[in-house]
Design a protein around this motif. Structure first.
Motif, PDB file in Angstrom:
ATOM      1  N   THR A  24       2.744  -3.443   2.303  1.00 12.44           N
ATOM      2  CA  THR A  24       2.097  -2.524   1.359  1.00 12.44           C
ATOM      3  C   THR A  24       2.428  -1.082   1.732  1.00 12.44           C
ATOM      4  O   THR A  24       2.796  -0.274   0.867  1.00 12.44           O
ATOM      5  CB  THR A  24       0.568  -2.740   1.381  1.00 12.44           C
ATOM      6  N   ARG A 160      -0.033 -16.703   2.764  1.00  6.44           N
ATOM      7  CA  ARG A 160       1.042 -15.722   2.546  1.00  6.44           C
ATOM      8  C   ARG A 160       2.011 -15.690   3.722  1.00  6.44           C
ATOM      9  O   ARG A 160       3.213 -15.607   3.543  1.00  6.44           O
ATOM     10  CB  ARG A 160       0.447 -14.328   2.395  1.00  6.44           C
ATOM     11  N   THR A 204      -7.406  -8.007  -1.323  1.00  6.66           N
ATOM     12  CA  THR A 204      -6.138  -8.397  -1.943  1.00  6.66           C
ATOM     13  C   THR A 204      -6.095  -9.898  -2.243  1.00  6.66           C
ATOM     14  O   THR A 204      -5.051 -10.400  -2.662  1.00  6.66           O
ATOM     15  CB  THR A 204      -4.948  -8.024  -1.035  1.00  6.66           C
ATOM     16  N   ILE A 207      -5.245 -10.374  -5.988  1.00  5.99           N
ATOM     17  CA  ILE A 207      -4.359  -9.457  -6.731  1.00  5.99           C
ATOM     18  C   ILE A 207      -2.939  -9.484  -6.158  1.00  5.99           C
ATOM     19  O   ILE A 207      -2.729  -9.858  -5.009  1.00  5.99           O
ATOM     20  CB  ILE A 207      -4.896  -7.996  -6.761  1.00  5.99           C
ATOM     21  N   SER A 208      -1.995  -9.090  -6.981  1.00  4.05           N
ATOM     22  CA  SER A 208      -0.590  -9.134  -6.549  1.00  4.05           C
ATOM     23  C   SER A 208      -0.283  -7.920  -5.681  1.00  4.05           C
ATOM     24  O   SER A 208      -0.998  -6.917  -5.696  1.00  4.05           O
ATOM     25  CB  SER A 208       0.321  -9.128  -7.777  1.00  4.05           C
ATOM     26  N   GLN A 209       0.829  -8.041  -4.971  1.00  3.90           N
ATOM     27  CA  GLN A 209       1.291  -6.926  -4.124  1.00  3.90           C
ATOM     28  C   GLN A 209       1.530  -5.680  -4.972  1.00  3.90           C
ATOM     29  O   GLN A 209       1.132  -4.577  -4.599  1.00  3.90           O
ATOM     30  CB  GLN A 209       2.594  -7.383  -3.434  1.00  3.90           C
ATOM     31  N   ASP A 210       2.129  -5.873  -6.167  1.00  6.82           N
ATOM     32  CA  ASP A 210       2.418  -4.727  -7.040  1.00  6.82           C
ATOM     33  C   ASP A 210       1.140  -4.007  -7.432  1.00  6.82           C
ATOM     34  O   ASP A 210       1.092  -2.776  -7.486  1.00  6.82           O
ATOM     35  CB  ASP A 210       3.099  -5.195  -8.331  1.00  6.82           C
ATOM     36  N   GLU A 211       0.100  -4.818  -7.718  1.00  4.65           N
ATOM     37  CA  GLU A 211      -1.160  -4.233  -8.146  1.00  4.65           C
ATOM     38  C   GLU A 211      -1.801  -3.424  -7.013  1.00  4.65           C
ATOM     39  O   GLU A 211      -2.285  -2.308  -7.221  1.00  4.65           O
ATOM     40  CB  GLU A 211      -2.091  -5.366  -8.592  1.00  4.65           C
ATOM     41  N   GLN A 212      -1.775  -3.993  -5.791  1.00  2.11           N
ATOM     42  CA  GLN A 212      -2.414  -3.246  -4.694  1.00  2.11           C
ATOM     43  C   GLN A 212      -1.635  -1.966  -4.388  1.00  2.11           C
ATOM     44  O   GLN A 212      -2.234  -0.917  -4.146  1.00  2.11           O
ATOM     45  CB  GLN A 212      -2.631  -4.092  -3.449  1.00  2.11           C
TER      46      GLN A 212
END
Ligand code: DC
Length: 224
Positions: A24, A160, A204, A207-212
């Protein structure tokens, strides 16, 4: 102009093992056009440098670990600060079992923590940075413009991590073994893994990595 504008931007991203801090922080730094500093990699580099002497970790003195730390430097790269031992980037070896199983011991040493904190702080003297770790928003940058605390359920962190390691969905047995291992690491590192009182919490789990990344970038832009 606020009084903040005179100081370079510092964003801290803290949280437990495998909460996605590093990936992130890398993505947030890239989106903001600033450098990423991974404090865990500094603890890992000091551990790797000390391991080279070959003696058993339970015999290590703090003084001997600090001597090994003198061989570790943070080299400015295009997008980050790279920890090097004797000038060489140790890369993936820092995530190997030898380092991972010993680094908690090193991270408990108060003089080593002070050494890492000075090294990390020095990067922000001349650059805008996104730093990740456990105590970046508490011990190292208590005045950071934005502090983020990333959390996710242990089983989600384990899933993950296994996916990243093997490229496939884990079996239930693999998942429960990895979850137990992560919980054991959480326990070892719990003293220094604490959220700042003014941190923004991001769970998290769902939620997706992009969203965070998007949420953190938006908050940082607001405060820049
Ligand atoms: O995040 P990581 O797994 O790379 O961290 C490696 C070790 O360093 C882990 O034991 C936690 C410790 N650590 C710490 O105590 N404080 C930090 N700011 C960063 C990492």
């Amino acid at each position: 102009m606020s009084s903040f504008d005179r100081f370079p931007l510092v964003v801290t991203i803290d949280g437990p093992a495998a909460s996605g801090k590093s990936s992130t922080a890398t993505a947030v730094a890239a989106r903001l056009g600033v450098r990423h500093v991974d404090s865990g990699m500094l603890y890992r580099s000091v551990t790797a440098a000390r391991l080279q002497a070959g003696d058993a970790p339970d015999l290590w003195t703090e003084q001997s670990v600090l001597e090994a730390a003198r061989r570790v430097t943070l080299k400015p790269g295009e997008t980050d600060f790279v920890p090097c031992i004797d000038g060489t980037d140790c890369g993936d070896a820092l995530h190997g079992d030898a380092v991972t199983s010993t680094v908690s011991l090193v991270a408990k040493m108060s003089h080593v923590r002070a050494w890492v904190n000075i090294a990390v702080r020095s990067t922000a003297a001349s650059h805008e940075v996104v730093v990740d770790g456990r105590d970046m928003g508490t011990a190292v940058f208590p005045d950071a413009r934005l502090k983020v605390w990333l959390v996710a359920l242990p089983v989600e962190r384990a899933r993950r991590r296994l996916l990243q390691r093997t490229g496939r969905a884990p079996t239930p047995a693999e998942l429960s073994a990895e979850t137990a291992e992560l919980e054991a690491r959480d326990l070892k590192d719990r003293e220094q893994t604490q959220p700042a009182a003014d941190a923004v919490w991001i769970d998290t789990t769902g939620i997706s990595q992009d969203e965070q990344v998007g949420r953190i970038v938006a908050l940082a832009e607001e405060r820049r």
